[in-house]
Design an enzyme around this catalytic site. Structure first.
Site, PDB file in Angstrom:
ATOM      1  N   ASP A 185      -5.173  -7.833  -3.593  1.00 62.21           N
ATOM      2  CA  ASP A 185      -5.521  -7.669  -2.182  1.00 62.21           C
ATOM      3  C   ASP A 185      -6.849  -8.315  -1.818  1.00 62.21           C
ATOM      4  O   ASP A 185      -6.926  -9.524  -1.609  1.00 62.21           O
ATOM      5  CB  ASP A 185      -5.502  -6.183  -1.847  1.00 62.21           C
ATOM      6  CG  ASP A 185      -5.533  -5.893  -0.355  1.00 62.21           C
ATOM      7  OD1 ASP A 185      -5.623  -6.847   0.430  1.00 62.21           O
ATOM      8  OD2 ASP A 185      -5.463  -4.710   0.031  1.00 62.21           O
TER       9      ASP A 185
ATOM     10  N   HIS B 289       0.837  -1.208   0.000  1.00 63.31           N
ATOM     11  CA  HIS B 289       0.000   0.000   0.000  1.00 63.31           C
ATOM     12  C   HIS B 289       0.872   1.257   0.000  1.00 63.31           C
ATOM     13  O   HIS B 289       0.872   2.005  -0.970  1.00 63.31           O
ATOM     14  CB  HIS B 289      -1.013   0.024   1.134  1.00 63.31           C
ATOM     15  CG  HIS B 289      -1.967  -1.118   1.133  1.00 63.31           C
ATOM     16  ND1 HIS B 289      -2.777  -1.405   0.054  1.00 63.31           N
ATOM     17  CD2 HIS B 289      -2.228  -2.085   2.063  1.00 63.31           C
ATOM     18  CE1 HIS B 289      -3.497  -2.482   0.322  1.00 63.31           C
ATOM     19  NE2 HIS B 289      -3.178  -2.914   1.526  1.00 63.31           N
TER      20      HIS B 289
END
Length: 472
Positions: A334, A283
């Site tokens: 993800d 991220h």
């Protein structure tokens, strides 16, 4: 991915292929001979070769397979099921609480069924390797299974069943937050300390083969005490595999880290001397320039997950900053709200266009890289290999023999000039662009995973009367 992808190989032709065009060394090249060895790695990759009589002629242009550098497979069972709001506001933390209900309900058999269906979808989306950030360890009450790696073995079995490569990353996860020394009740099955992570890694690494390897991960700085992060780093000092960590995904995480340590999350990792080229910062959404510079100096990389970061309202990474610093960028799906690398790359660029109100933000004509898709693709290709612990990746001698055969008859590609083929794959209408998919020198077929997946979804989400959601 075509249903006829498992076509037979003739005698003497099982490891020799010829492509009219292939992506080599950052550009399209013509008349490419590809030869794999008995271990499923490229032994020969050579452009400008007329098609040999003993080689199989591929039916379209060829790309290397891409690594999906961040996955939570069980969350595939939650995709599309958190898109309603019953209260005044909704954010990442509310989504997480709802996701935990799924995490608390699934069994190893469920996880295997969910992962197999997901991994088949990822192959169809152009990924040939997936990095599984694996923190779902124990029974719901926190008691280990008779096989402590039951969940990890379920993921491994799922990957092997459908033919995708897997990097399994057992996760250090021991507390609920910077000021909370223990886990919440709904986090008990996630618990694994540094020594437990290392023991799991050693067991899994001993099972490595052409399409399976292992690394380690830290869930986040909020979920692991500083001493534990250092302990794992010490244990893994000589490890060849990658080290992954969620970092700076949420502004609240950054603020809490500043309060607890006096430093921002990436700043803390750098100041503690932890970062090196094995570290993959997942991220890394909320950064300042000094942190990006520290990552660049350490040779670490970032893993951006654009579709999930958009879905969860995380924010936008500083893509220009990462690119200008020369930091490697991989991509991941993800939470699996989307399962195609073309969409991840598209949204990596589109987020920046919306923010800056400019086009082709990732292009770098001053560096001889005027094509946005090509620059992002090459970064994701090279960095993804590192994120999966692969010393060499792509259509290169020594890399695993993975490839994607493009279907130029797909609606999004019909009539597109060859030099714009990658542009159209990323920025034209989505479709089903892969005729064939190869992993480790073997064609991957269409595995039948929908039935078991549907059964798990029915059990998770429907009450016996067909009314309310069971996991809620």
């Amino acid at each position: 991915m075509s249903a006829a992808v498992n076509h037979a190989h003739g005698a003497g032709r099982a490891n020799r292929w010829w492509a009219p065009h292939a992506w080599l060394d950052g550009r399209w090249q013509d008349d490419v001979l590809l030869v794999s060895d008995s271990g499923g790695r490229w032994a020969t990759v050579q452009a400008g070769v007329p098609c040999p009589l003993d080689a199989q002629r591929l039916a379209g242009p060829v790309l290397p397979g891409l690594v999906n550098a961040h996955s939570h497979a069980f969350q595939r069972a939650f995709a599309g099921l958190s898109e309603r709001r019953e209260h005044a506001g909704d954010d990442f933390w509310g989504w997480r609480d709802r996701m935990y209900r799924v995490a608390g309900a699934v069994t190893p058999d469920d996880v295997q069924a969910i992962a197999a269906h997901l991994y088949r979808e990822l192959l169809a989306g152009g990924y040939t390797q997936v990095c599984e950030f694996h923190y779902l360890q124990h029974q719901p009450d926190g008691t280990p299974y008779a096989d402590p790696l039951a969940m990890g073995h379920a993921l491994k079995a799922a990957a092997e069943a459908v033919g995708i490569g897997l990097t399994l990353l057992p996760v250090l996860y021991e507390r609920a937050g910077f000021t909370q020394p223990a886990l919440r009740e709904d986090q008990r099955r996630f618990h694994l300390d540094a020594d437990g992570v290392w023991a799991a890694h050693r067991t899994l690494a001993a099972q490595s083969h052409a399409t399976f390897n292992a690394g380690v991960a830290v869930h986040s700085l909020r979920a692991a005490a500083p001493a534990s992060v250092h302990r794992l780093a010490q244990l893994a000092r000589g490890m060849d595999g990658p080290v992954h960590i969620h970092v700076a995904e949420q502004t609240a995480e950054v603020e809490d880290c500043l309060t607890a340590t006096g430093r921002r999350p990436i700043e803390w990792l750098a100041a503690e001397g932890l970062l090196d080229p094995r570290w993959q910062l997942v991220h890394a959404t909320h950064t300042v320039p000094a942190e990006i510079e520290a990552v660049a100096r350490a040779g670490s990389a970032a893993v951006i997950c654009p579709s999930t970061e958009a879905n969860l309202g995380d924010g936008l990474a500083d893509l220009p900053g990462w690119l200008d610093a020369g930091v490697g960028l991989a991509i991941g799906s993800d939470s699996h709200v989307t399962r195609s690398w073309t969409e991840e790359l598209r949204w990596m660029e589109y987020g920046q266009r919306l923010l800056h109100r400019q086009r082709n933000m990732a292009a770098a004509p001053h560096q001889g890289q005027p094509a946005t898709a090509a620059r992002l693709w090459q970064l994701a290709l090279d960095t993804g290999g590192r994120a999966a612990g692969q010393a060499v990746w792509g259509l290169r001698v020594g890399a695993r023999a993975d490839l994607l055969v493009i279907d130029t008859a797909d609606a999004a590609l019909v009539g597109v000039p060859g030099e714009h083929r990658l542009d159209a794959l990323v920025f034209s209408s989505p479709g089903r662009p892969w005729r064939d998919v190869m992993v480790a020198g073997r064609w991957v077929g269409e595995a039948d995973t929908a039935g078991r997946f549907a059964d798990v979804m029915q059990r998770l989400w429907s009450s016996p009367s067909g009314g309310q959601d069971r996991v809620r």
